[in-house]
Design a protein around this motif. Structure first.
Motif, PDB file in Angstrom:
ATOM      1  N   THR A   1      61.642  56.351  66.351  1.00  0.00           N
ATOM      2  CA  THR A   1      60.395  56.972  65.898  1.00  0.00           C
ATOM      3  C   THR A   1      59.334  56.893  66.977  1.00  0.00           C
ATOM      4  N   VAL A   2      59.209  55.745  67.620  1.00  0.00           N
ATOM      5  CA  VAL A   2      58.225  55.579  68.698  1.00  0.00           C
ATOM      6  C   VAL A   2      58.536  56.536  69.846  1.00  0.00           C
ATOM      7  N   ALA A   3      59.795  56.619  70.236  1.00  0.00           N
ATOM      8  CA  ALA A   3      60.193  57.499  71.339  1.00  0.00           C
ATOM      9  C   ALA A   3      59.967  58.969  70.986  1.00  0.00           C
ATOM     10  N   THR A   4      60.242  59.343  69.752  1.00  0.00           N
ATOM     11  CA  THR A   4      60.045  60.727  69.330  1.00  0.00           C
ATOM     12  C   THR A   4      58.575  61.115  69.421  1.00  0.00           C
ATOM     13  N   LEU A   5      57.690  60.253  68.949  1.00  0.00           N
ATOM     14  CA  LEU A   5      56.269  60.582  69.047  1.00  0.00           C
ATOM     15  C   LEU A   5      55.827  60.639  70.504  1.00  0.00           C
ATOM     16  N   PHE A   6      56.295  59.708  71.322  1.00  0.00           N
ATOM     17  CA  PHE A   6      55.941  59.716  72.749  1.00  0.00           C
ATOM     18  C   PHE A   6      56.321  61.053  73.382  1.00  0.00           C
ATOM     19  N   GLU A   7      57.479  61.580  73.022  1.00  0.00           N
ATOM     20  CA  GLU A   7      57.928  62.867  73.571  1.00  0.00           C
ATOM     21  C   GLU A   7      57.035  64.020  73.133  1.00  0.00           C
ATOM     22  N   ARG A   8      56.322  63.850  72.033  1.00  0.00           N
ATOM     23  CA  ARG A   8      55.433  64.895  71.527  1.00  0.00           C
ATOM     24  C   ARG A   8      54.038  64.824  72.162  1.00  0.00           C
ATOM     25  N   LEU A   9      53.838  63.839  73.020  1.00  0.00           N
ATOM     26  CA  LEU A   9      52.570  63.727  73.742  1.00  0.00           C
ATOM     27  C   LEU A   9      52.689  64.449  75.068  1.00  0.00           C
ATOM     28  N   GLY A  10      51.711  65.262  75.385  1.00  0.00           N
ATOM     29  CA  GLY A  10      51.691  65.937  76.670  1.00  0.00           C
ATOM     30  C   GLY A  10      51.230  64.990  77.772  1.00  0.00           C
ATOM     31  N   PHE A  11      51.276  65.487  78.996  1.00  0.00           N
ATOM     32  CA  PHE A  11      50.899  64.674  80.149  1.00  0.00           C
ATOM     33  C   PHE A  11      49.499  64.086  79.989  1.00  0.00           C
ATOM     34  N   ARG A  12      48.526  64.902  79.610  1.00  0.00           N
ATOM     35  CA  ARG A  12      47.137  64.438  79.486  1.00  0.00           C
ATOM     36  C   ARG A  12      46.996  63.404  78.385  1.00  0.00           C
ATOM     37  N   SER A  13      47.658  63.592  77.265  1.00  0.00           N
ATOM     38  CA  SER A  13      47.600  62.617  76.176  1.00  0.00           C
ATOM     39  C   SER A  13      48.203  61.284  76.600  1.00  0.00           C
ATOM     40  N   ARG A  14      49.315  61.344  77.315  1.00  0.00           N
ATOM     41  CA  ARG A  14      49.940  60.108  77.811  1.00  0.00           C
ATOM     42  C   ARG A  14      49.017  59.406  78.804  1.00  0.00           C
TER      43      ARG A  14
END
Length: 179
Positions: free
Chosen positions: A38-51
């Motif tokens: 779940t954590v990895a899935t949400l991380f993948e949904r973050l764009g470069f700027r959000s990360r």
């Protein structure tokens, strides 16, 4: 089917359905300890700027160790996950790590869902859980160019202190009791 001693419906502490400013049917549940998927899935949904805003620098991926730490749920680590009706993947995560009567907090909302009140709702629920557990202040370290994070904490705080340390802001949000 419920086993003996179990409630037949979802517990308000383990499963809540909320409405946000622009989303009906935001389901909030507690992350299962160790749920790195779940954590990895949400991380993948973050764009470069959000990360970049969340981690204060470029973050192309999370290490296995980081995933384990972010998916930890126990007596001092509390993590909420948000889901929107019609989307099987998580749209937001809010977490706290308790130290006595204070807790460090962090939030992420998938890029496609930012600006819809999901972060605010997760923050309010997390703050309510914190107050119920006797926590009186929330702390966060955010990148200097992350006004949405400052705004999120200010919405649940009785008072908010902001101190600059280099290019980062250290936030301390005092929680109202009984709010």
């Amino acid at each position: 089917m419920a086993r003996r001693g179990e409630a037949t419906g979802p517990s308000p502490r383990n499963h809540r359905v909320m409405q946000t400013r622009h989303v009906d049917g935001l389901t909030i549940r507690i992350l299962r300890n160790g749920d790195t998927a779940t954590v990895a899935t949400l991380f993948e949904r973050l764009g470069f700027r959000s990360r970049e805003r969340r981690f204060c620098g470029a973050k192309p991926r999370l290490s296995d160790r980081e995933l384990q730490l972010l998916a930890r749920v126990d007596e001092t680590h509390h993590v909420l996950v948000g889901y929107v009706d019609g989307d099987r993947e998580p749209v937001g995560i809010a977490r706290l790590v308790r130290t006595g009567r204070s807790a460090e907090v962090a939030f992420e909302v998938a890029d496609a869902y930012q600006g819809r009140g999901i972060g605010t709702t997760l923050t309010r629920v997390l703050a309510a859980d914190a107050r119920a557990a006797g926590i009186t202040e929330l702390q966060a370290t955010v990148c200097g160019d992350n006004p949405p994070a400052v705004s999120l904490l200010s919405r649940v705080a009785q008072s908010l202190q902001v101190r600059w340390r280099g290019g980062e802001q250290e936030l301390v949000a005092r929680l109202e009791t009984g709010r």
